[in-house]
Every structure is written in C-alpha cells, then in structure tokens.
Design a protein around this motif. Structure first.
Motif, short mmCIF file in Angstrom:
data_model
loop_
_atom_site.label_atom_id
_atom_site.label_comp_id
_atom_site.label_asym_id
_atom_site.label_seq_id
_atom_site.Cartn_x
_atom_site.Cartn_y
_atom_site.Cartn_z
N LYS A 25 76.94 65.13 14.04
CA LYS A 25 77.76 65.74 15.09
C LYS A 25 79.24 65.57 14.78
CE LYS A 25 74.39 65.29 18.85
NZ LYS A 25 74.16 66.76 18.97
N ASN B 297 77.37 76.00 14.70
CA ASN B 297 77.10 74.62 15.10
C ASN B 297 75.67 74.45 15.58
OD1 ASN B 297 79.78 74.32 14.52
ND2 ASN B 297 80.45 74.03 16.64
N TYR B 298 75.15 75.46 16.26
CA TYR B 298 73.77 75.40 16.76
C TYR B 298 72.78 75.31 15.60
CZ TYR B 298 69.51 76.82 19.24
OH TYR B 298 68.24 76.86 19.75
N GLU C 135 72.41 72.02 13.12
CA GLU C 135 71.53 70.93 13.57
C GLU C 135 70.14 71.49 13.82
OE1 GLU C 135 73.05 67.45 16.00
OE2 GLU C 135 74.31 69.07 16.76
N GLU C 136 69.22 71.15 12.94
CA GLU C 136 67.86 71.68 13.05
C GLU C 136 67.16 71.24 14.33
OE1 GLU C 136 63.93 72.19 10.14
OE2 GLU C 136 65.54 70.78 9.63
N ASP C 137 67.57 70.09 14.87
CA ASP C 137 66.95 69.60 16.11
C ASP C 137 67.15 70.54 17.29
OD1 ASP C 137 66.06 67.38 14.76
OD2 ASP C 137 67.69 66.08 15.42
N ASN C 138 68.16 71.41 17.21
CA ASN C 138 68.44 72.33 18.32
C ASN C 138 67.33 73.37 18.52
OD1 ASN C 138 70.91 71.18 19.05
ND2 ASN C 138 72.04 72.40 17.56
N TYR C 139 66.61 73.68 17.46
CA TYR C 139 65.62 74.76 17.57
C TYR C 139 64.24 74.43 17.00
CZ TYR C 139 67.03 75.54 12.68
OH TYR C 139 67.31 75.38 11.35
N SER D 126 69.83 82.59 25.22
CA SER D 126 69.76 81.85 23.96
C SER D 126 71.18 81.69 23.45
CB SER D 126 68.90 82.59 22.94
OG SER D 126 69.57 83.76 22.51
N ILE D 127 71.34 80.98 22.34
CA ILE D 127 72.69 80.83 21.77
C ILE D 127 73.28 82.18 21.39
CG2 ILE D 127 71.80 80.46 19.43
CD1 ILE D 127 74.96 78.89 21.04
N GLU E 130 78.39 74.89 23.62
CA GLU E 130 78.61 73.58 22.98
C GLU E 130 79.01 73.82 21.54
OE1 GLU E 130 78.64 70.80 24.45
OE2 GLU E 130 77.95 71.48 26.38
#
Length: 483
Positions: A119, A171-172, A175-179, A262-263, A483
């Motif tokens: 981050k 940014n979304y 980070e693989e954890d976002n999706y 969604s983003i 974010e």
C-alpha cells in the motif's frame, strides 16, 4: 544461456507430479548468476507449438512434469539443463535429481514473473518521477513502458495503456486481494479478463523489469477468448469499440450490474438526460405529418441514462480542394462539439424504420471522463475517416454549462485535465494507433507507440487526430468515494 519453460499437457502426465507449470533456467552445472539476466525475455509470453518444438533461437520450450517420463526430465538429461521454475508456485527444482532449490539470488526472476505492491508503494506512485534501470541497461518510468505489437493489436494496446494510467483503476488492480475473492458462476470465463488485466497492470508498473517493455500476449489471449473472437491479435480493430466492450466486460466480471457498482463505474460512470421526439416519415403529406405530431407517440419524452464515455460528433469534412489543389484539413474547437450536451442542440437520429430528434444534458460527472471523437463512418461499401483536428485545451476544461440546473448546484468540481490522448494515424482500415500519456509524478507528457517511448511537448498533442481522450476531474478521490 538457455531457458526452458513448461506447461503441462493433458496427456503424458506422471503420477508423482505435483505442479502443472514448469520453467527451467539453467546452464549445465546449476543456477544462473544475476549477470545473465539480460539474456532472459521473461516479459514476453510465447505462442506454444503443440509439438513442443523450439520457437526462438534461445531455446525456450514449454515442458511438463518432473517424473522420469516427463518432457522436462528428458530434456534435463539430454541437454544438461537442470534448474526448473514452476510458473504457478514460483518454486525452483533441479532435474533429474528432483529436489527443491532455495536461493535468494533467484528472487528477482520470480518477482518479474509475479510483481507485488505494498500500500505504501502504491500511494507513492504519483508523487515522484524516479527513473529505474532494467537489467538490459535501459532506463524507464514505471507505467510509461511500451507494449509489444504482436501483429495488429495496437488498437488494444493504446486502450490498455490509457486505463493503466487512471490511478483509481490502477491502484485497484495492483493489489490482487481487491478482486481475487470475487465469486463467479461455475464455468464463467469472463473473470479471466480480470486476472489477466491485473497481471498486465502489475507488469506495467513493475520497478524491477528485465526490459523496458511488456508483452500483452496473455491479456490479449483472454480478450480473444472472452469476446468470442470479436477482437483479434492478428486483425486491426477499432479502439473505441474495444474500449466500450472492455469496460462493460470488466464491470460485469467484477460482479457489477446496473445497480451494483464496481471500480469501473466508480471511476468512469456519469449520467445524462435524453430528450427524444419521434418524427413522421419525411415522404408523408404535410397534413398527415401535422396530424401525427399531435399524437402522444410523437411528443417529446425524457429518460435518464448512465454512460461510461461520451461520443462527440465531428462536423462533416470538406469534399472539395482549395485553390492550391490541396484538401483543407478543418479544425473545430472542443467546446463546439461539446455543445451536443447543452440540452438545447437537437440532432436527428435515423433507425431502420423510424427517425428521432434527440438532445442531451448531463446530470452527473464522473471522476474520470472519457471522450470518444467519432472519426469513422461506415456504409455498405467502405469506411470513411474524418480528418478534422479538434482544438482542445490540455488543462482546465470546465463542463459546468453542460449540466442541468439541479446538477450545477450540487456538483462542486466540474473542471477536468487531460491525462491520456489516443491518436489514430493513416487510413481507416490500414492506420496505426499511438497514445500520449501524462506522467503524474514528473508532470511530463510521453508518446507511446508499440515499444517506442519518447517525451513530447504538450503543444504537440493538440495537433494530432485525437480519437479517445481520458480526462481527470480536480475532485479529490476521498470526496469522490474512490480509494
């Protein structure tokens, strides 16, 4: 130097195999040192021959397994290539001895294959303009790197590069954890688009690349599959058509619907009012037209609609040459073609059976606004390109006058700055694409065309035949809910 890569096939699988994907990086006695990294083209994905033949001079093969009957095992004995890397688990193995290798000097190879971002790293991407040096000696800015044009995929490359420079979207996906935990129905292939786009985004912004360019091959393979071959690697396509399909497909694959955001919709979706009025057939007698116009069917109707981009219509290009026997290249200010959305200008739209008179007015502006300038018109015989130059400002494009009165009272920020500009050069079916991108950390503009990256003056951008433009609102992300 040799490098072997492997993918398990449906047959010839050994019982003792644990992994599905194998890579060997080796010389006859074991592990390569860091000085040999410039021999590796790990940024390029390869089209694999089903017979596992050599496909490049540097002996790159896709092999399977670790068992004694596997292709990788036989190759390790035949060619004395011993070190293999599993592309799924990123673990190294030595064949034919079949043991796991743990060596910190190999970490840079696994990072290139699967970059990760903290981050803190993501938060600082737009705050500095530090140049990084690739292993081949070239310097580059992360995010401002070329994409390989395999044959005719530059129409997709420019769209992917434009989206990779939209910070909320970038940014979304960094980070693989976002999706990674989004659930999709069994057998759904569309989520592959999300995975491949995330992988490409992380490679584009990787500060430790071996080379200052990236191959989009795996991303494009997912596009071909998910679009059911509507968009191809080997056939030139239309960048606007691809952008429209990709944004909607990405939104759906992320679990988004008309009501669920969604983003993609958080970054790009705005809304407008559409005033539509049906017109009588032009061949009817005047008295019959007047009678029809009194019916409810022919009264003006208002509807609300969302959009991910705005289509701007160019004035008709001149048909005749000037006195010097040269075609005049017309110019038009951006605000002239934006007048389509002032709520007063009406335009006739023809369908197969009916004609409508429509006018538009914006009700909500998104944090990132995409303009698509309609340059191409198609008929039954050919595609025609409008060469009109659009005179647009790079910064401070105020859209307040195109909002409804209610929206003007609620919208705090209506001013936009250009961040990406896609250009089409040449003939409609034979042309090429390039893109101008603003690097937020340095404030400088760069032109990207395939693998070529050069800096460019902002004044030169306005002279191009702009096709797609991405503009950033001055609205802070925290107030925009991003974010």
């Amino acid at each position: 130097r040799k490098m072997i890569a492997g993918v398990k096939r449906e047959r010839d699988v050994d019982e003792d195999e644990e992994e599905e994907v194998r890579v060997k990086i080796g010389r006859s006695h074991g592990i390569e040192d860091k000085r040999s990294r410039h021999f590796y083209a790990l940024q390029f994905d390869y089209v694999i021959d089903v017979n596992l033949k050599h496909i490049t001079p540097c002996c790159i093969l896709f092999l399977s397994g670790r068992g004694q009957k596997s292709h990788a095992y036989i190759h390790s004995v035949q060619f004395t290539h011993h070190v293999f890397l599993n592309l799924h688990t990123l673990k190294f193995y030595c064949l034919p001895d079949n043991y796991k290798i743990i060596d910190s000097s190999l970490e840079d190879i696994t990072y290139v294959l699967k970059p990760t971002f903290t981050k803190q790293h993501i938060a600082g991407l737009d705050k500095h303009g530090k140049l990084y040096r690739a292993y081949d000696g070239t310097t580059y800015l992360p995010g401002i790197v070329g994409l390989n044009n395999i044959k005719a995929n530059d129409y997709a490359n420019v769209v992917l590069q434009a989206l990779s420079n939209v910070p909320p979207l970038r940014n979304y996906f960094l980070e693989e954890d976002n999706y990674c935990k989004i659930r999709r129905p069994p057998g759904d292939i569309m989520f592959l688009l999300v995975q491949r786009f995330g992988e490409l985004m992380r490679k584009l912004w990787n500060p430790r690349n071996f080379k200052a360019h990236v191959s989009p091959h795996e991303m494009l393979q997912a596009v071909v599959l998910c679009s059911k071959k509507t968009f191809q690697i080997t056939t030139q396509g239309d960048a606007v058509d691809f952008l429209s399909w990709f944004l909607n497909a990405l939104h759906g694959a992320l679990g988004g619907t008309k009501k669920k955001t969604s983003i993609v919709t958080k970054a790009f979706q705005g809304s407008m009012r559409i005033f539509s009025k049906k017109l009588p057939h032009p061949d009817l007698p005047a008295e019959e037209k007047e009678a029809l116009l009194l019916k409810d069917e022919y009264q003006e109707k208002m509807s609300e609609s969302t959009f991910l981009y705005l289509t701007l219509d160019l004035p008709t290009a001149p048909l005749y040459k000037d006195e010097k026997e040269q075609l005049i290249i017309p110019q038009v200010p951006l605000f002239n073609i934006l007048a389509k959305f002032n709520g007063n200008n009406e335009k006739e739209y023809k369908t197969y059976k009916e004609n409508f008179l429509k006018r538009f007015q914006l009700t909500k502006l998104p944090p990132y606004l995409i303009f698509c300038i309609k340059r191409f018109t198609k008929n039954n015989f050919f595609v025609e390109k409008n060469p009109t130059i659009v005179n647009f400002p790079i910064t401070n494009v105020d859209l307040r006058e195109y909002l409804t009165e209610e929206a003007q009272a609620t919208e705090k920020f209506t001013t936009y700055n250009l961040v990406a500009n896609v250009v089409h050069d040449g003939k409609p079916t034979e042309g090429s694409y390039r893109i101008h991108v603003l690097h937020h950390g340095t404030g400088k503009w760069y032109e990207l065309q395939d693998l070529q990256v050069i800096d460019i003056l902002p004044q030169m951008i306005t002279l191009s035949e702009a096709y797609i433009q991405v503009c950033c609102s001055l609205l802070p992300f925290d107030e925009g809910g991003l974010e």
